[in-house]
Scaffold this active site. Structure first.
Site, mmCIF file in Angstrom:
data_model
loop_
_atom_site.group_PDB
_atom_site.id
_atom_site.type_symbol
_atom_site.label_atom_id
_atom_site.label_comp_id
_atom_site.label_asym_id
_atom_site.label_seq_id
_atom_site.Cartn_x
_atom_site.Cartn_y
_atom_site.Cartn_z
ATOM 1 N N HIS A 236 0.854 -1.181 0.000
ATOM 2 C CA HIS A 236 0.000 0.000 0.000
ATOM 3 C C HIS A 236 0.890 1.231 0.000
ATOM 4 C CE1 HIS A 236 -3.005 2.912 1.240
ATOM 5 N NE2 HIS A 236 -3.951 2.008 1.119
ATOM 6 N N ARG A 256 -6.466 10.513 -0.086
ATOM 7 C CA ARG A 256 -6.286 10.979 -1.464
ATOM 8 C C ARG A 256 -7.638 11.129 -2.161
ATOM 9 N NH1 ARG A 256 -2.987 6.406 -3.335
ATOM 10 N NH2 ARG A 256 -3.375 5.556 -1.269
#
Lengths: 604, 248
Positions: A236, A256
């Site tokens: 990740h 994000r």
């Protein structure tokens, strides 16, 4: 056979995260007796850590979305080595599984007209993730838990399976110990579902808890099942890097999704510098368009920060290696900058990302509404797992099923964020349904006393060795260092050869690992027993990664940095051979039906 | 920050035990659970401790640190005075199993005794419901609960008065509140809240609210409204009269 506490079920579910609970609920609903084994207390499984949401084409927010787009996104994200049938079923069935959770009491965030709200996430073309702030996993597991406890399943908490039992070719049950007293338990079952999650603990920097030691992968392998796609490990892109004690802890992609941007030490938004051709048409080419996308402008294209996880992780590594990293070896993730664009931005951030706000404030003294976070890649998820039939989730061993992270297929070479929670629900349900069907058609299996006695003897061996010999935790740490350094985000033939030799040496050390004390809640003993699983999955990952001589999705080879179309036609499968060694074979991917191909052509 | 610190950890089981001192290296950013893990790996392999996520999200590593109920994973060492030994002991309201691990199974039994969610019929023909964000948020506060049971540990009705048979504790009053205030729920729980769940035992000292690592306003937002609901449903004279006639 010595006398052991014995339990009999028609379906035994090993693992009580999202997939295990969903499977147990479905099997119980089908009217068979169900036993559910949890390695920890009920409701503490790693599913609670899932933050972003559940991907399902409900099309509540953008009516252009439908299962075909979700299917296409999943296949593209997986670089087309997914089990296309699973990707199809997943995309079709996820919306019903989400609505079902609501009927069982889950409370998702809402749209203005009162329906389930959906958010943007990496690799998903439209806002697709049903969510509850950034604690969706907790909502999901609690909903399943609170629903499940009234469905008549027997729950065995803090119980760890050491080995599966067989009756000829078919599975017959499991041999386990309970942590509290250290007593052994024998489970006899007509069908067994593995839902044990991932393998993150094979790496040093990981978002996974102590439970993620690849138990299901290893149990299945030693029971004769095949493991597939083990080279595909997802790193990740955003884990915490500081302070050291929380290194690897997950920072949700939702940061994000809500407008967070990645910057290097020079302040540059480096993600604009490297947009893969496969995604160029759907990616914003300027900051303004990217921001509008995160705020729900359906005409805008997504910012490059929301490209697939494998790609973002590698871009971050590149910045760090080039000396443009942050002080503690990561890069900067900034959500506070949206102040310039939004009124009340600080409150907005706290509301949309409450756990992240809390996590950074408490653990790193960082206020994410005011300053950037330092982040770097962390081992998060394994796409590979037990090779299963796409419809039924049954492995190559009759009666042995697998669902969720420990099963392979749906994600191919890389998983999209949000597809994990939907995977747990869709295939958890299917595993429950088909295992119940299988169980009803079978006679009870016989338990082989010799298998049980052997397992019990092996399990207590660490007590017979001197504890001064070798500490189980030290072997685990060495294994984690080795896998991190030699089989991590960037791989090469030479390093992986060294890893194989290193694993062989670690096997010897594991065989010498001794523990002191008695069997009651002895964590050293538990760690010693987990070593076999960690060693098995580490070897499977390394051998599969050596065999795939190309770069694709989560698997990146610096000696073969490009994708090889010829390698897109097969999956890599490992299985145990007669001598106990690990065979690695390439298995052709069955041709995709024309109808699915047409969908991909239409929506890609 | 010093380079080593001493942790005074309770070692023992249901039969008894004692505190033992362990010195271990400490560094910036460490939490109590890190120190416990270091001690476990280097000095005491068989030290029993529960943990999972190490991020304050699973509620496994509850303990009493210097006498305060805390999640060990969220207790930074720089919040503690390291010049003196840091005491770490299990939650004292629950029976001991070993070292820092307690028998919390009572909580799981209690939850099963609370009537589950029962939704109203769907609002739309496709089987879905409509809910407003504001209505959802009220309940989402309670659903943040990570079931660490620190509120149970600190509640004097359980801890000091051992009313485990007649009182479900703050955690499960919050659970019941989440169900009762769920926009879709139609189940009635007032009578049981009053009787078997023992809501009357709570005399709103708010200790539970103070220790909640998720900052849920347990007393004010969950328990007091629930008490009011019980009063409304069971003591309302009009309702009582109606009930009286309905029974005839």
């Amino acid at each position: 056979m010595a006398e052991y506490e014995t339990h009999e079920y028609e379906v035994l579910v090993i693992g009580a995260g999202g997939a295990g609970l969903r499977a147990a609920i479905e099997a119980a609903a089908a009217g068979v007796s169900v036993g559910l084994i949890c390695k920890s207390l009920l409701g503490k499984a790693h599913t609670v850590m899932a933050e972003g949401g559940i991907a399902a084409a409900l099309s509540n927010v953008d009516d252009r979305d439908n299962w075909k787009v979700h299917f296409t996104d999943t296949m593209r994200g997986g670089q087309y080595v997914n089990n296309w049938r699973m990707a199809e079923l997943h995309a079709k069935e996820a919306p019903d599984r989400v609505r079902e959770l609501e009927a069982w009491g889950a409370l998702f965030d809402r749209t203005d007209d009162g329906r389930i709200l959906q958010r943007n996430f990496g690799g998903h073309r439209y806002p697709r993730l049903a969510h509850v702030g950034d604690r969706t996993g907790l909502e999901m597991i609690r909903t399943l838990q609170d629903h499940g406890i009234h469905k008549g399943m027997a729950v065995h908490m803090e119980c760890t399976v050491v080995t599966l039992l067989k009756d000829g070719p078919r599975v017959a049950g499991a041999f386990a110990y309970e942590r509290e007293r250290g007593r052994f338990k024998v489970f006899r079952a007509k069908a067994v579902i593995l839902a044990t999650g991932g393998v993150g603990r094979a790496f040093k920097i990981t978002s996974n808890s102590w439970e993620g030691t690849g138990d299901g992968h290893s149990l299945a392998y030693h029971a004769g099942a095949e493991l597939m796609d083990m080279e595909f490990v997802q790193f990740h892109p955003t884990g915490m890097v500081w302070p050291p004690s929380v290194r690897g802890l997950l920072v949700t992609e939702a940061v994000r999704g809500e407008g967070g941007v990645l910057k290097n030490s020079t302040g540059r938004r480096f993600m604009f510098d490297d947009i893969p051709d496969l995604y160029r048409a759907q990616t914003a080419d300027n900051e303004d368009e990217g921001f509008r996308y995160t705020q729900g402008d359906t005409n805008a294209r997504r910012p490059p920060e929301l490209l697939t996880r494998d790609h973002v992780a590698r871009c971050i590594m590149r910045e760090v290696k080039a000396g443009r990293g942050s002080p503690h070896g990561g890069v900067f993730l900034d959500i506070s900058w949206i102040k310039a664009r939004l009124p009340n931005a600080e409150e907005h951030i706290r509301k949309k990302l409450p756990s992240m706000y809390h996590q950074f404030k408490q653990l790193a003294d960082i206020d994410i509404t005011k300053e950037p976070m330092e982040i770097g890649p962390t081992t998060h998820y394994i796409m590979g797992g037990v090779r299963v039939d796409g419809e039924s989730q049954m492995s190559t061993v009759p009666g042995l099923f697998a669902a969720g992270e420990c099963a392979a297929g749906i994600n191919g070479a890389n998983r999209l964020g949000g597809n994990s929670l939907s995977d747990l629900l869709v295939f958890g349900k299917r595993a429950g349904e088909y295992s119940a069907k299988f169980a009803r058609e079978q006679k009870p299996p016989a338990i082989d006393a010799r298998q049980v006695d052997d397992a019990a003897k092996r399990a207590v061996e660490p007590f017979e060795r001197s504890a001064g010999n070798e500490g189980p935790f030290q072997v685990q740490f060495a294994l984690q260092e080795l896998m991190q350094d030699l089989v991590g985000i960037v791989r090469s033939e030479a390093e992986m050869r060294r890893a194989l030799a290193g694993l062989e040496a670690l096997k010897q050390r594991a065989d010498r690992a001794g523990v002191a004390g008695h069997r009651e809640f002895n964590t050293g003993w538990h760690a010693a027993l987990d070593l076999r699983h960690l060693l098995t999955v580490s070897e499977a990952i390394t051998r599969s990664a050596l065999e795939r001589k190309e770069s694709r999705g989560g698997h990146f080879r610096e000696d073969y940095p490009d994708k090889d179309p010829a390698a897109g036609t097969f999956n890599i499968v490992v299985r145990k051979n007669r001598d106990g060694g690990m065979d690695v074979v390439r298995t052709p991917i069955p041709p995709m039906p024309a109808a699915l191909k047409a969908i991909i052509d239409e929506y890609k | 920050m010093p380079t080593t610190a001493t942790f005074r950890i309770w070692r023992g089981n249901a039969q008894g035990g004692k505190f033992e001192d362990y010195a271990t290296p400490v560094s910036e950013g460490m939490v109590v659970l890190d120190a416990v893990h270091q001690i476990q790996a280097d000095q005491a392999n068989d030290l029993a401790v529960r943990w999972n996520c190490k991020a304050g999200k699973c509620g496994s590593c509850s303990a009493e640190v210097n006498g305060q109920p805390r999640l060990m994973c969220m207790t930074r060492l720089n919040q503690l005075n390291l010049d003196e030994p840091v005491t770490v002991e299990p939650m004292r309201a629950f029976p001991s199993i070993k070292d820092l691990v307690t028998d919390v199974s009572w909580n799981f039994r209690v939850k099963k005794g609370i009537r589950p969610f029962k939704p109203r019929p769907p609002d739309a023909p496709d089987g879905t419901w409509r809910m407003q964000q504001a209505d959802v948020e009220r309940v989402q506060e309670f659903r943040k609960c990570i079931e660490c049971f620190l509120c149970q540990d600190v509640c004097h009705v359980l801890r000091d008065h051992k009313q485990f048979d007649g009182f479900v504790g703050p955690r499960f009053l919050t659970y019941a509140a989440a169900l009762e205030m769920h926009p879709l729920d139609e189940e009635r729980r007032a009578r049981e809240l009053k009787t078997t769940h023992g809501i009357g035992y709570c005399n709103i000292t708010k200790c539970c609210t103070k220790v909640c690592p998720e900052s849920i306003t347990i007393t004010d937002n969950a328990i007091i409204p629930l008490k009011e609901r019980v009063v409304d449903e069971l003591y309302d004279p009009t309702v009582k009269l109606l009930r009286f006639f309905r029974r005839k």
